[in-house]
Scaffold this motif. Structure first.
Motif, PDB file in Angstrom:
ATOM      1  N   ASP A 365       0.828  -1.201   0.000  1.00  0.00           N
ATOM      2  CA  ASP A 365       0.000   0.000   0.000  1.00  0.00           C
ATOM      3  C   ASP A 365       0.868   1.260   0.000  1.00  0.00           C
ATOM      4  OD1 ASP A 365      -2.171  -1.793   0.263  1.00  0.00           O
ATOM      5  OD2 ASP A 365      -3.312  -0.245   1.302  1.00  0.00           O
ATOM      6  N   LYS A 369       1.711   4.439  -3.526  1.00  0.00           N
ATOM      7  CA  LYS A 369       1.575   5.894  -3.520  1.00  0.00           C
ATOM      8  C   LYS A 369       2.547   6.563  -4.498  1.00  0.00           C
ATOM      9  CE  LYS A 369       0.434   5.786   1.452  1.00  0.00           C
ATOM     10  NZ  LYS A 369      -1.004   6.077   1.346  1.00  0.00           N
ATOM     11  N   LYS A 374      -0.775  -1.874  -7.336  1.00  0.00           N
ATOM     12  CA  LYS A 374      -0.487  -2.786  -6.231  1.00  0.00           C
ATOM     13  C   LYS A 374       0.023  -4.132  -6.743  1.00  0.00           C
ATOM     14  CE  LYS A 374      -3.551  -0.512  -2.974  1.00  0.00           C
ATOM     15  NZ  LYS A 374      -4.684  -0.624  -2.029  1.00  0.00           N
ATOM     16  N   LYS A 446     -11.048  -7.125   1.189  1.00  0.00           N
ATOM     17  CA  LYS A 446     -10.971  -5.683   0.983  1.00  0.00           C
ATOM     18  C   LYS A 446     -10.510  -5.025   2.281  1.00  0.00           C
ATOM     19  CE  LYS A 446     -12.850  -5.667  -3.205  1.00  0.00           C
ATOM     20  NZ  LYS A 446     -12.110  -5.241  -4.400  1.00  0.00           N
ATOM     21  N   ASN A 447      -9.737  -3.976   2.154  1.00  0.00           N
ATOM     22  CA  ASN A 447      -9.311  -3.219   3.321  1.00  0.00           C
ATOM     23  C   ASN A 447     -10.478  -2.337   3.780  1.00  0.00           C
ATOM     24  OD1 ASN A 447      -8.187  -1.544   5.221  1.00  0.00           O
ATOM     25  ND2 ASN A 447      -6.340  -1.092   4.041  1.00  0.00           N
ATOM     26  N   SER A 449     -10.631  -0.013   5.778  1.00  0.00           N
ATOM     27  CA  SER A 449     -10.264   1.382   6.056  1.00  0.00           C
ATOM     28  C   SER A 449     -10.225   2.237   4.795  1.00  0.00           C
ATOM     29  CB  SER A 449      -8.895   1.442   6.745  1.00  0.00           C
ATOM     30  OG  SER A 449      -8.945   0.829   8.006  1.00  0.00           O
ATOM     31  N   LEU A 450     -10.252   1.595   3.631  1.00  0.00           N
ATOM     32  CA  LEU A 450     -10.166   2.347   2.379  1.00  0.00           C
ATOM     33  C   LEU A 450     -11.549   2.503   1.769  1.00  0.00           C
ATOM     34  CD1 LEU A 450      -6.983   0.808   0.703  1.00  0.00           C
ATOM     35  CD2 LEU A 450      -7.159   2.897   2.045  1.00  0.00           C
ATOM     36  N   HIS A 451     -11.866   3.716   1.323  1.00  0.00           N
ATOM     37  CA  HIS A 451     -13.155   3.944   0.661  1.00  0.00           C
ATOM     38  C   HIS A 451     -13.116   3.423  -0.770  1.00  0.00           C
ATOM     39  CE1 HIS A 451     -14.541   6.330   4.013  1.00  0.00           C
ATOM     40  NE2 HIS A 451     -13.473   7.112   3.934  1.00  0.00           N
ATOM     41  N   GLN A 452     -11.918   3.392  -1.353  1.00  0.00           N
ATOM     42  CA  GLN A 452     -11.798   2.976  -2.749  1.00  0.00           C
ATOM     43  C   GLN A 452     -10.487   2.236  -2.919  1.00  0.00           C
ATOM     44  OE1 GLN A 452     -12.091   6.135  -5.518  1.00  0.00           O
ATOM     45  NE2 GLN A 452     -11.838   4.857  -7.323  1.00  0.00           N
ATOM     46  N   GLN A 453     -10.540   1.055  -3.498  1.00  0.00           N
ATOM     47  CA  GLN A 453      -9.332   0.275  -3.747  1.00  0.00           C
ATOM     48  C   GLN A 453      -8.557   0.873  -4.911  1.00  0.00           C
ATOM     49  OE1 GLN A 453      -8.236  -2.687  -1.984  1.00  0.00           O
ATOM     50  NE2 GLN A 453      -9.639  -1.722  -0.557  1.00  0.00           N
TER      51      GLN A 453
END
Length: 463
Positions: A365, A369, A374, A446-447, A449-453
């Motif tokens: 992750d 950035k 990924k 899916k994580n 904590s993330l709104h969008q992968q």
């Protein structure tokens, strides 16, 4: 006087199939697979090897070969090799076989390799619940360095090594393997909670006649059918060494293998140009064809002298590995930590596998950035010279694992900074990577904590 040229004992013709080679290959462990050649202690000899899929994965921009590869056929090994001393006396059960790696590298004229993520329905991998799609990166070699058009902006020196090197099991040891792995396959889903987290499929690879290659033993005979029903797959490392995937077993290394059958019956294969600790994507080193130049010694009664069984029989031993002096040198590392708490927030007790999974996910992750998909980072962490550690295994309830990444392999500074991640076209590192669609229906993690992968670019998503 110049030293003699190493004797080529197992040649490879890359235009021929494994069973068509002058000395046929094999892809199972069994005491009755006959040796294809013999060497004496003290002599230097050369072995050539196909890549672990024997050419099934091609140098191209499609991942369909990864998606459809027949994993019942792997790994293809060169050997077995009978080892005798200078008087002609063979290695005997209870001895240790010391194998020194004198030289190694890719086969001349075949200086390229591949790293891949298997489809979740066909092999999977350590993070298969996060990355279910077949994906591939091709690497090209420039001397000691590797680079990939599919993961631009990185270049690193390889630490070439054989993923597999081992001796043949005795019939008693083979029976131990098959019994314990069959029990795991039958009872594991009910008893091992770890399977809910790592999603490893299958739990074990049991003997199968499908795709079986037994060297000189003729397919279709009664002998072939009997041995194929018993012979162990080469997928995991075991007491005989085998698929240990230790990236530091390069030039100058010495490997002390237990001997279980007369002559030791040494086999090797699965050559890697480079690999990260854990080889996390499963097809995760830079896989290649290659050669080894070796020397052997026999340490008589060495198993009793040096190895202590950790199990109910004297056969429950493990090899010893002596690391050579050759290794890429890096002075700056970025280290990612993981603890034994899974993605759902569930606490596990001192579970190093869950902790390492967290460390790898944290690294993926973070590096995404900097312009990478990924999938690109997952492949990179599987094959670059990163260092995995169990940093803590005693402080209940959390095991702590770490993954250290050498920062010098990137052409940009990946360290955290006051001004945050700089933006701009210079950082776009996702030109398209060979990838297929995932057509299965297994649940994907899916994580929360993330709104969008993060998205990734499909080069051939229609495959």
């Amino acid at each position: 006087m110049a030293p003699p040229t190493p004797r080529l004992v197992i040649p490879i013709d890359l235009k021929k199939k494994p069973w068509e080679q002058k000395l046929p290959l094999h892809n199972r462990w069994h005491p009755e697979i006959p040796p294809v050649t013999e060497i004496k202690t003290g002599e230097m000899f050369r072995i050539e090897m196909v890549d672990w899929t024997a050419g099934a994965i091609q140098d191209n921009n499609s991942a369909i070969d990864v998606k459809t590869v027949d994993l019942s056929t792997v790994h293809y090994l060169s050997g077995p090799i009978r080892v005798v001393d200078t008087d002609g006396n063979p290695a005997e059960p209870g001895d240790l076989l010391a194998v020194e790696i004198c030289n190694l590298g890719p086969l001349p004229g075949d200086e390229w390799g591949f790293t891949a993520i298997f489809d979740r329905e066909n092999g999977g991998g350590f993070l298969t619940d996060h990355f279910p799609r077949a994906t591939k990166a091709i690497w090209y070699f420039e001397g000691i360095y590797a680079y990939s058009p599919h993961i631009p902006g990185v270049r690193f020196p390889g630490l070439v090594h054989p993923g597999i090197i081992g001796t043949a099991p005795s019939k008693e040891l083979l029976n131990i393997w098959n019994e314990r792995e069959r029990k795991l396959e039958e009872t594991g889903p009910q008893s091992l909670k770890l399977c809910e987290v790592l999603h490893s499929r299958p739990l074990a690879n049991l003997p199968s006649t499908k795709g079986c290659i037994l060297g000189k033993i003729q397919d279709g005979t009664a002998e072939w059918n009997r041995i194929a029903d018993e012979a162990a797959r080469t997928i995991p490392g075991r007491e005989n060494g085998g698929n240990c995937d230790i990236k530091n077993l390069s030039r100058g290394s010495k490997i002390y293998l237990p001997v279980f059958v007369e002559g030791a019956n040494l086999s090797t294969g699965d050559m890697h140009f480079s690999q990260g600790d854990g080889e996390v994507s499963f097809c995760g080193a830079i896989e290649m064809s290659g050669f080894l130049e070796l020397k052997c010694e026999i340490l008589r009664n060495g198993m009793k002298e040096y190895l202590t069984p950790m199990g109910p029989t004297p056969l429950h031993v493990n090899p010893i590995f002596e690391i050579g002096p050759m290794e890429p040198r890096f002075s700056e590392w970025l280290v990612f930590e993981g603890i034994s708490v899974d993605e759902s927030g569930q606490q596990h007790y001192l579970d190093a596998s869950v902790a390492y999974k967290r460390a790898v996910l944290n690294a993926i992750d973070y590096l995404s950035k900097f312009g990478y998909s990924k999938e690109q980072v997952y492949l990179l962490l599987s094959c670059c010279p990163c260092e995995g550690r169990i940093s803590g295994i005693v402080d209940a309830p959390n095991a702590v694992a770490t993954l250290a990444i050498p920062t010098a392999i990137f052409d940009q500074d990946i360290r955290p900074k006051v001004n945050k991640v700089p933006l701009g076209p210079r950082l776009m590192r996702n030109p398209g990577i060979p990838q297929c669609t995932y057509d299965g229906n297994l649940p994907i993690t899916k994580n929360p904590s993330l709104h969008q992968q993060g998205s990734s670019c499909d080069m051939d998503a229609s495959s």
